[in-house]
Design a protein around this motif. Structure first.
Motif, PDB file in Angstrom:
ATOM      1  N   PHE A 163       0.774  -1.122   0.051  1.00  0.00           N
ATOM      2  CA  PHE A 163       0.047   0.209  -0.005  1.00  0.00           C
ATOM      3  C   PHE A 163       0.923   1.217   0.068  1.00  0.00           C
ATOM      4  CE2 PHE A 163      -1.899   3.130   2.557  1.00  0.00           C
ATOM      5  CZ  PHE A 163      -3.169   3.520   1.818  1.00  0.00           C
ATOM      6  N   LEU A 164       1.733   1.321   0.933  1.00  0.00           N
ATOM      7  CA  LEU A 164       2.808   2.301   0.752  1.00  0.00           C
ATOM      8  C   LEU A 164       3.460   2.726  -0.618  1.00  0.00           C
ATOM      9  CD1 LEU A 164       4.554   2.022   4.129  1.00  0.00           C
ATOM     10  CD2 LEU A 164       2.419   3.555   3.765  1.00  0.00           C
ATOM     11  N   LEU A 165       3.953   1.595  -1.228  1.00  0.00           N
ATOM     12  CA  LEU A 165       4.546   1.762  -2.669  1.00  0.00           C
ATOM     13  C   LEU A 165       3.494   2.316  -3.497  1.00  0.00           C
ATOM     14  CD1 LEU A 165       6.803  -1.318  -2.662  1.00  0.00           C
ATOM     15  CD2 LEU A 165       7.540   0.918  -1.992  1.00  0.00           C
ATOM     16  N   GLN A 166       2.218   1.644  -3.377  1.00  0.00           N
ATOM     17  CA  GLN A 166       1.206   2.285  -4.306  1.00  0.00           C
ATOM     18  C   GLN A 166       1.008   3.751  -4.225  1.00  0.00           C
ATOM     19  OE1 GLN A 166      -1.801  -0.464  -3.328  1.00  0.00           O
ATOM     20  NE2 GLN A 166      -1.445  -2.008  -5.039  1.00  0.00           N
ATOM     21  N   VAL A 167       0.972   4.078  -2.994  1.00  0.00           N
ATOM     22  CA  VAL A 167       0.683   5.532  -2.945  1.00  0.00           C
ATOM     23  C   VAL A 167       1.839   6.613  -2.849  1.00  0.00           C
ATOM     24  CG1 VAL A 167      -0.155   7.051  -0.801  1.00  0.00           C
ATOM     25  CG2 VAL A 167      -1.312   4.987  -1.012  1.00  0.00           C
ATOM     26  N   TYR A 168       3.067   6.084  -2.358  1.00  0.00           N
ATOM     27  CA  TYR A 168       3.864   7.038  -2.411  1.00  0.00           C
ATOM     28  C   TYR A 168       5.009   6.992  -3.352  1.00  0.00           C
ATOM     29  CZ  TYR A 168       2.369   8.317   2.137  1.00  0.00           C
ATOM     30  OH  TYR A 168       1.432   8.850   3.308  1.00  0.00           O
ATOM     31  N   VAL A 169       4.830   5.767  -4.206  1.00  0.00           N
ATOM     32  CA  VAL A 169       5.943   5.456  -5.248  1.00  0.00           C
ATOM     33  C   VAL A 169       5.463   5.366  -6.651  1.00  0.00           C
ATOM     34  CG1 VAL A 169       7.697   3.890  -6.105  1.00  0.00           C
ATOM     35  CG2 VAL A 169       7.436   4.427  -3.829  1.00  0.00           C
ATOM     36  N   ALA A 170       4.509   4.790  -6.607  1.00  0.00           N
ATOM     37  CA  ALA A 170       3.539   4.259  -7.999  1.00  0.00           C
ATOM     38  C   ALA A 170       2.972   5.864  -8.724  1.00  0.00           C
ATOM     39  CB  ALA A 170       2.435   3.319  -7.840  1.00  0.00           C
ATOM     40  N   PRO A 172       3.684   9.313  -7.885  1.00  0.00           N
ATOM     41  CA  PRO A 172       4.693  10.125  -8.437  1.00  0.00           C
ATOM     42  C   PRO A 172       5.233   9.570  -9.636  1.00  0.00           C
ATOM     43  CG  PRO A 172       4.690   9.995  -6.034  1.00  0.00           C
ATOM     44  CD  PRO A 172       3.761   8.757  -6.451  1.00  0.00           C
ATOM     45  N   LEU A 173       5.782   8.383  -9.734  1.00  0.00           N
ATOM     46  CA  LEU A 173       6.592   7.907 -10.935  1.00  0.00           C
ATOM     47  C   LEU A 173       5.599   7.522 -11.894  1.00  0.00           C
ATOM     48  CD1 LEU A 173       9.286   5.774  -9.155  1.00  0.00           C
ATOM     49  CD2 LEU A 173       9.299   8.090  -9.951  1.00  0.00           C
ATOM     50  N   GLY A 174       4.338   7.461 -11.871  1.00  0.00           N
ATOM     51  CA  GLY A 174       3.336   6.918 -12.898  1.00  0.00           C
ATOM     52  C   GLY A 174       3.587   5.265 -13.161  1.00  0.00           C
ATOM     53  N   LEU A 175       3.697   4.416 -12.400  1.00  0.00           N
ATOM     54  CA  LEU A 175       4.042   3.124 -12.240  1.00  0.00           C
ATOM     55  C   LEU A 175       2.525   2.478 -12.022  1.00  0.00           C
ATOM     56  CD1 LEU A 175       7.074   2.469 -10.283  1.00  0.00           C
ATOM     57  CD2 LEU A 175       6.762   2.573 -12.684  1.00  0.00           C
ATOM     58  N   SER A 203       9.594 -12.024 -28.001  1.00  0.00           N
ATOM     59  CA  SER A 203       8.823 -11.372 -29.100  1.00  0.00           C
ATOM     60  C   SER A 203       9.896 -10.354 -29.599  1.00  0.00           C
ATOM     61  CB  SER A 203       7.617 -10.744 -28.601  1.00  0.00           C
ATOM     62  OG  SER A 203       7.767  -9.766 -27.613  1.00  0.00           O
ATOM     63  N   GLY A 204      10.801  -9.772 -28.726  1.00  0.00           N
ATOM     64  CA  GLY A 204      11.461  -8.638 -29.143  1.00  0.00           C
ATOM     65  C   GLY A 204      10.776  -7.419 -29.226  1.00  0.00           C
ATOM     66  N   ASP A 205       9.589  -7.205 -28.558  1.00  0.00           N
ATOM     67  CA  ASP A 205       8.640  -6.017 -28.821  1.00  0.00           C
ATOM     68  C   ASP A 205       9.265  -5.142 -27.465  1.00  0.00           C
ATOM     69  OD1 ASP A 205       6.946  -3.853 -28.706  1.00  0.00           O
ATOM     70  OD2 ASP A 205       5.228  -5.227 -28.990  1.00  0.00           O
ATOM     71  N   GLY A 206       9.959  -4.080 -27.797  1.00  0.00           N
ATOM     72  CA  GLY A 206      10.567  -3.138 -26.572  1.00  0.00           C
ATOM     73  C   GLY A 206       9.388  -2.513 -25.797  1.00  0.00           C
ATOM     74  N   THR A 207       8.193  -2.198 -26.566  1.00  0.00           N
ATOM     75  CA  THR A 207       7.172  -1.527 -25.899  1.00  0.00           C
ATOM     76  C   THR A 207       6.476  -2.735 -24.778  1.00  0.00           C
ATOM     77  OG1 THR A 207       6.750   0.061 -27.607  1.00  0.00           O
ATOM     78  CG2 THR A 207       5.137  -0.378 -26.060  1.00  0.00           C
ATOM     79  N   ALA A 208       6.686  -3.963 -25.417  1.00  0.00           N
ATOM     80  CA  ALA A 208       5.850  -4.697 -24.424  1.00  0.00           C
ATOM     81  C   ALA A 208       6.714  -5.060 -23.276  1.00  0.00           C
ATOM     82  CB  ALA A 208       5.529  -6.016 -25.351  1.00  0.00           C
ATOM     83  N   ILE A 209       7.752  -5.194 -23.468  1.00  0.00           N
ATOM     84  CA  ILE A 209       9.058  -5.618 -22.541  1.00  0.00           C
ATOM     85  C   ILE A 209       8.994  -4.362 -21.323  1.00  0.00           C
ATOM     86  CG2 ILE A 209      11.204  -5.678 -21.959  1.00  0.00           C
ATOM     87  CD1 ILE A 209      11.783  -6.836 -24.869  1.00  0.00           C
ATOM     88  N   THR A 210       8.838  -3.161 -21.677  1.00  0.00           N
ATOM     89  CA  THR A 210       8.997  -2.065 -20.953  1.00  0.00           C
ATOM     90  C   THR A 210       7.874  -2.107 -19.989  1.00  0.00           C
ATOM     91  OG1 THR A 210      10.255  -0.682 -22.238  1.00  0.00           O
ATOM     92  CG2 THR A 210       9.110   0.300 -20.786  1.00  0.00           C
ATOM     93  N   ASP A 211       6.634  -2.553 -20.725  1.00  0.00           N
ATOM     94  CA  ASP A 211       5.221  -2.541 -19.997  1.00  0.00           C
ATOM     95  C   ASP A 211       5.294  -3.614 -18.880  1.00  0.00           C
ATOM     96  OD1 ASP A 211       2.292  -2.153 -19.518  1.00  0.00           O
ATOM     97  OD2 ASP A 211       1.818  -4.002 -20.686  1.00  0.00           O
ATOM     98  N   VAL A 212       5.831  -4.700 -19.401  1.00  0.00           N
ATOM     99  CA  VAL A 212       6.015  -5.874 -18.215  1.00  0.00           C
ATOM    100  C   VAL A 212       6.658  -5.483 -17.127  1.00  0.00           C
ATOM    101  CG1 VAL A 212       6.481  -8.425 -17.871  1.00  0.00           C
ATOM    102  CG2 VAL A 212       5.134  -7.654 -19.904  1.00  0.00           C
ATOM    103  N   LEU A 213       7.662  -5.027 -17.422  1.00  0.00           N
ATOM    104  CA  LEU A 213       8.887  -4.597 -16.277  1.00  0.00           C
ATOM    105  C   LEU A 213       8.347  -3.704 -15.526  1.00  0.00           C
ATOM    106  CD1 LEU A 213      12.233  -4.709 -18.460  1.00  0.00           C
ATOM    107  CD2 LEU A 213      11.310  -6.463 -16.663  1.00  0.00           C
ATOM    108  N   LYS A 214       7.479  -2.667 -15.910  1.00  0.00           N
ATOM    109  CA  LYS A 214       6.892  -1.595 -15.098  1.00  0.00           C
ATOM    110  C   LYS A 214       5.796  -2.167 -14.223  1.00  0.00           C
ATOM    111  CE  LYS A 214       7.296   2.636 -18.259  1.00  0.00           C
ATOM    112  NZ  LYS A 214       6.755   3.647 -18.719  1.00  0.00           N
TER     113      LYS A 214
END
Length: 348
Positions: A163-170, A172-175, A203-214
């Motif tokens: 919960f703390l990470l969702q409120v105070y980290v996610a 502000p960083l847009g995660l 798949s080599g899809d950079g957008t998908a890789i970034t999305d999953v890592l986020k």
């Protein structure tokens, strides 16, 4: 001297002998775990079929399901059938949706595996360096802060950290704070391995890789912080112990800088107990994955287990817990073998 020669000739310290002993010990451990799982799920009042399907089927249909699943047979016969099925890698079927438990594990286990391994990486990357710093600068302000941090992360409820990470980290960083990927990523990536993190890299899809890592970042940080305090304490204590060893004092007497002595001598030996407890921490991570997946709506095996528990689907619960238990025992075996490779002293 003669005793050492006799020990060497007897082969009591050989790696193959040690591995054989550990493998033989695994068999009774798994048997005890399977027996406990079988008995615990049968001490509850009523039978599993009525608990899962009562109110959904009439009494005749329930009797047919009990007969098909063998719940009308004697308990010892059910127990033998359960053990025989596990040996054949048949972990049963779910009562609520009538699918093999292995299919559930195949479809949902990849998400839990990705989360667990990522959490392990977070715990090691945070816990080991902080433990090294705390041991290197003993009783300093930094040491006190690091120790308090380790205690708080280990003691705090995992859903509270989430919960703390969702409120105070996610925010502000847009995660992202829910799911393991955006719907477009899940829809476009071909499920080759049933592990989305692997599939997006294939798949080599950079957008998908970034999305999953986020999507993975916050759940992995939440679960990893749960056990990083254990690594902080282990590394710190063993750094302090090895810093007093004769070979460390000899290195310092030769004029080697304290930082280099800590990194090249004390730190290596401090890692041995960390390797030892990895198997135990894996079990803790699996337990923590249930709460983490619920907190972040992570579609893994832990969340699926919660759903089956709420449905009182004892067939699914028994199968999933059995797989969890066997996995923990086997990982502990691997850790013991790795530990024997790193530190030959444990073979004796």
């Amino acid at each position: 001297m003669r005793g050492e020669q006799h020990m060497s000739r007897s082969g009591s310290g050989s790696l193959p002998r040690y591995i054989l002993q550990r493998v033989l010990l695994v068999i009774p451990m798994i048997w005890v775990i399977l027996t406990l799982v079988f008995l615990v799920l049968r001490v509850a009042p009523g039978d599993p079929v009525s608990a899962a399907l009562g109110g959904k089927l009439n009494e005749d249909a329930l009797d047919q399901r009990r007969e098909a699943l063998g719940f009308n047979r004697p308990l010892l016969e059910q127990y033998w059938e359960y053990l025989s099925s596990v040996i054949r890698l048949d972990f049963g079927t779910t009562f609520s949706d009538n699918q093999p438990v292995l299919h559930v594990v195949r479809d949902k286990g990849g998400a839990t595996l990705s989360l667990t391994l990522a959490a392990f990486a977070v715990a090691l990357l945070v816990g080991i360096p902080l433990g090294l710093l705390a041991g290197r600068y003993r009783d300093s302000v930094g040491d006190v802060v690091i120790r308090v941090f380790g205690i708080l992360t280990y003691a705090a409820p995992i859903f509270f950290i989430g919960f703390l990470l969702q409120v105070y980290v996610a925010q502000p960083l847009g995660l992202p704070t829910s799911g393991m990927a955006s719907p477009i990523t899940v829809f476009t990536v071909q499920p080759t391995t049933h592990i989305l993190l692997v599939d997006v890299f294939l798949s080599g899809d950079g957008t998908a890789i970034t999305d999953v890592l986020k999507h993975l970042l916050l759940p992995a940080a939440t679960l990893g912080l749960l056990i990083c305090g254990v690594f902080i304490r282990l590394v710190r204590v063993n750094i302090l112990q090895t810093s007093q060893a004769d070979y460390v004092e000899a290195a310092e007497a030769r004029g080697i800088s304290p930082g280099r002595v800590t990194r090249n001598h004390a730190f290596r030996n401090a890692l041995v107990p960390v390797i030892t407890v990895i198997g135990l921490q894996f079990a803790l991570l699996l337990g923590g994955a249930v709460l983490t997946e619920s907190t972040f709506n992570w579609p893994g095996l832990g969340q699926e287990l919660v759903k089956y528990i709420n449905d009182r689907d004892y067939g699914a619960v028994q199968g999933i817990i059995t797989i969890f238990a066997v996995a923990v025992v086997l990982i502990s075996l691997v850790v013991d073998i790795v530990n024997a490779l790193v530190d030959p002293r444990v073979r004796y």
